[in-house]
Motif scaffolding. Sequence first.
Motif, PDB file in Angstrom:
ATOM      1  N   TYR A  70       0.854  -1.190   0.000  1.00  0.00           N
ATOM      2  CA  TYR A  70       0.000   0.000   0.000  1.00  0.00           C
ATOM      3  C   TYR A  70       0.892   1.244   0.000  1.00  0.00           C
ATOM      4  CZ  TYR A  70      -3.606  -3.344   1.332  1.00  0.00           C
ATOM      5  OH  TYR A  70      -4.465  -4.422   1.361  1.00  0.00           O
ATOM      6  N   TYR A  73       0.053   4.287   2.234  1.00  0.00           N
ATOM      7  CA  TYR A  73      -0.010   4.151   3.690  1.00  0.00           C
ATOM      8  C   TYR A  73       1.369   4.365   4.309  1.00  0.00           C
ATOM      9  CZ  TYR A  73      -4.764   2.155   4.033  1.00  0.00           C
ATOM     10  OH  TYR A  73      -6.109   1.961   4.026  1.00  0.00           O
ATOM     11  N   ILE A 120      -1.632   2.776  11.536  1.00  0.00           N
ATOM     12  CA  ILE A 120      -1.400   3.043  10.115  1.00  0.00           C
ATOM     13  C   ILE A 120      -2.139   4.324   9.741  1.00  0.00           C
ATOM     14  CG2 ILE A 120      -1.854   2.229   7.762  1.00  0.00           C
ATOM     15  CD1 ILE A 120      -1.597  -0.628   8.813  1.00  0.00           C
ATOM     16  N   VAL A 121      -1.467   5.171   8.958  1.00  0.00           N
ATOM     17  CA  VAL A 121      -2.093   6.407   8.495  1.00  0.00           C
ATOM     18  C   VAL A 121      -2.077   6.451   6.973  1.00  0.00           C
ATOM     19  CG1 VAL A 121      -1.492   7.699  10.574  1.00  0.00           C
ATOM     20  CG2 VAL A 121       0.076   7.709   8.631  1.00  0.00           C
ATOM     21  N   ASP A 122      -3.026   7.193   6.397  1.00  0.00           N
ATOM     22  CA  ASP A 122      -3.047   7.336   4.945  1.00  0.00           C
ATOM     23  C   ASP A 122      -2.195   8.529   4.518  1.00  0.00           C
ATOM     24  OD1 ASP A 122      -4.551   9.635   5.420  1.00  0.00           O
ATOM     25  OD2 ASP A 122      -6.460   8.709   4.859  1.00  0.00           O
ATOM     26  N   ILE A 127      -5.518   8.418  10.699  1.00  0.00           N
ATOM     27  CA  ILE A 127      -5.330   7.085  11.259  1.00  0.00           C
ATOM     28  C   ILE A 127      -6.414   6.151  10.743  1.00  0.00           C
ATOM     29  CG2 ILE A 127      -5.334   5.731  13.396  1.00  0.00           C
ATOM     30  CD1 ILE A 127      -4.176   8.167  14.824  1.00  0.00           C
ATOM     31  N   GLN A 128      -5.995   4.978  10.305  1.00  0.00           N
ATOM     32  CA  GLN A 128      -6.945   3.991   9.800  1.00  0.00           C
ATOM     33  C   GLN A 128      -7.688   3.328  10.961  1.00  0.00           C
ATOM     34  OE1 GLN A 128      -7.397   3.882   6.238  1.00  0.00           O
ATOM     35  NE2 GLN A 128      -6.333   5.721   6.925  1.00  0.00           N
ATOM     36  N   ASP A 129      -8.973   3.159  10.771  1.00  0.00           N
ATOM     37  CA  ASP A 129      -9.864   2.684  11.827  1.00  0.00           C
ATOM     38  C   ASP A 129      -9.571   1.222  12.175  1.00  0.00           C
ATOM     39  OD1 ASP A 129     -11.919   2.250  13.597  1.00  0.00           O
ATOM     40  OD2 ASP A 129     -13.513   2.394  12.106  1.00  0.00           O
ATOM     41  N   MET A 130      -9.240   0.975  13.446  1.00  0.00           N
ATOM     42  CA  MET A 130      -9.018  -0.387  13.915  1.00  0.00           C
ATOM     43  C   MET A 130     -10.043  -0.797  14.969  1.00  0.00           C
ATOM     44  SD  MET A 130      -4.934  -1.119  13.817  1.00  0.00           S
ATOM     45  CE  MET A 130      -4.491  -0.109  15.229  1.00  0.00           C
ATOM     46  N   ARG A 155     -13.595  -3.959   7.715  1.00  0.00           N
ATOM     47  CA  ARG A 155     -12.523  -2.996   7.465  1.00  0.00           C
ATOM     48  C   ARG A 155     -11.614  -2.868   8.685  1.00  0.00           C
ATOM     49  NH1 ARG A 155      -8.994  -1.888   4.467  1.00  0.00           N
ATOM     50  NH2 ARG A 155     -10.557  -2.060   2.817  1.00  0.00           N
ATOM     51  N   GLN A 156     -12.184  -2.789   9.856  1.00  0.00           N
ATOM     52  CA  GLN A 156     -11.388  -2.690  11.082  1.00  0.00           C
ATOM     53  C   GLN A 156     -10.525  -3.935  11.281  1.00  0.00           C
ATOM     54  OE1 GLN A 156     -14.634  -2.027  13.738  1.00  0.00           O
ATOM     55  NE2 GLN A 156     -14.591   0.210  13.507  1.00  0.00           N
ATOM     56  N   ASN A 159      -7.630  -3.790   8.809  1.00  0.00           N
ATOM     57  CA  ASN A 159      -6.592  -2.846   9.225  1.00  0.00           C
ATOM     58  C   ASN A 159      -5.729  -3.429  10.340  1.00  0.00           C
ATOM     59  OD1 ASN A 159      -7.354  -0.865   7.389  1.00  0.00           O
ATOM     60  ND2 ASN A 159      -8.767   0.121   8.817  1.00  0.00           N
TER      61      ASN A 159
END
Length: 198
Positions: A70, A73, A120-122, A127-130, A155-156, A159
């Motif tokens: 990715y 990311y 993880i950030v885009d 911050i990506q939703d966990m 999705r969570q 991630n």
Amino acid sequence: PVKFKLEQSFIVNGQVWLYYIDSTIQHGIHDFPHHPDLKLNCYGALYAVYLPEEICKALSNAQKNLKKEYPYYNLMVIDGTRAVHVDSTLQDTLRKICNLKPVPISPNHHHYGAAVDMVIVDEKGFIQDMGSDYNIFDEMGLKDPNLKDRGTTNRQKANRELLKKVMQRAGFKASNNNCWHFEYGTLTQAKEKHKLIN
């Protein structure tokens, strides 16, 4: 100043600024604003992440693993080396909020720089939703990343699994208790290789 004392302690004890090893890894906040009752800045003005050099290099490998799959990311380190006195302040505050009995602080991976708290950030830094904010010690925050029956979305889960995968490939061990915490080697190895940061 707190910044000077902490930074000096890290450097004197052989730790390095992660940015010098890999400038692409994002440096997250060192305080803990996400908990509605926990507004605590444990690090003063110091926002740089310090870790032993081998841990920095392992994180750099994890970042490369992530970017291969990715490219948009990035890894973000929320916490790295945590001095004993900082951990004591944090744990005391958390116990008061959660109505837990106080217990002595035992040496752990963070005290030697052998543990990191990660997200993880885009490309925009989001911050990506966990499924749980960092340091929210509820059922979602404390769950095993492998569990699939406590309310996380697909999705969570994805991630969490992505973060776990890239970190494990770089030699880190995922925590069974929360989704953001990773350790490098055993505590015995950490004690042998690195100095305790008080």
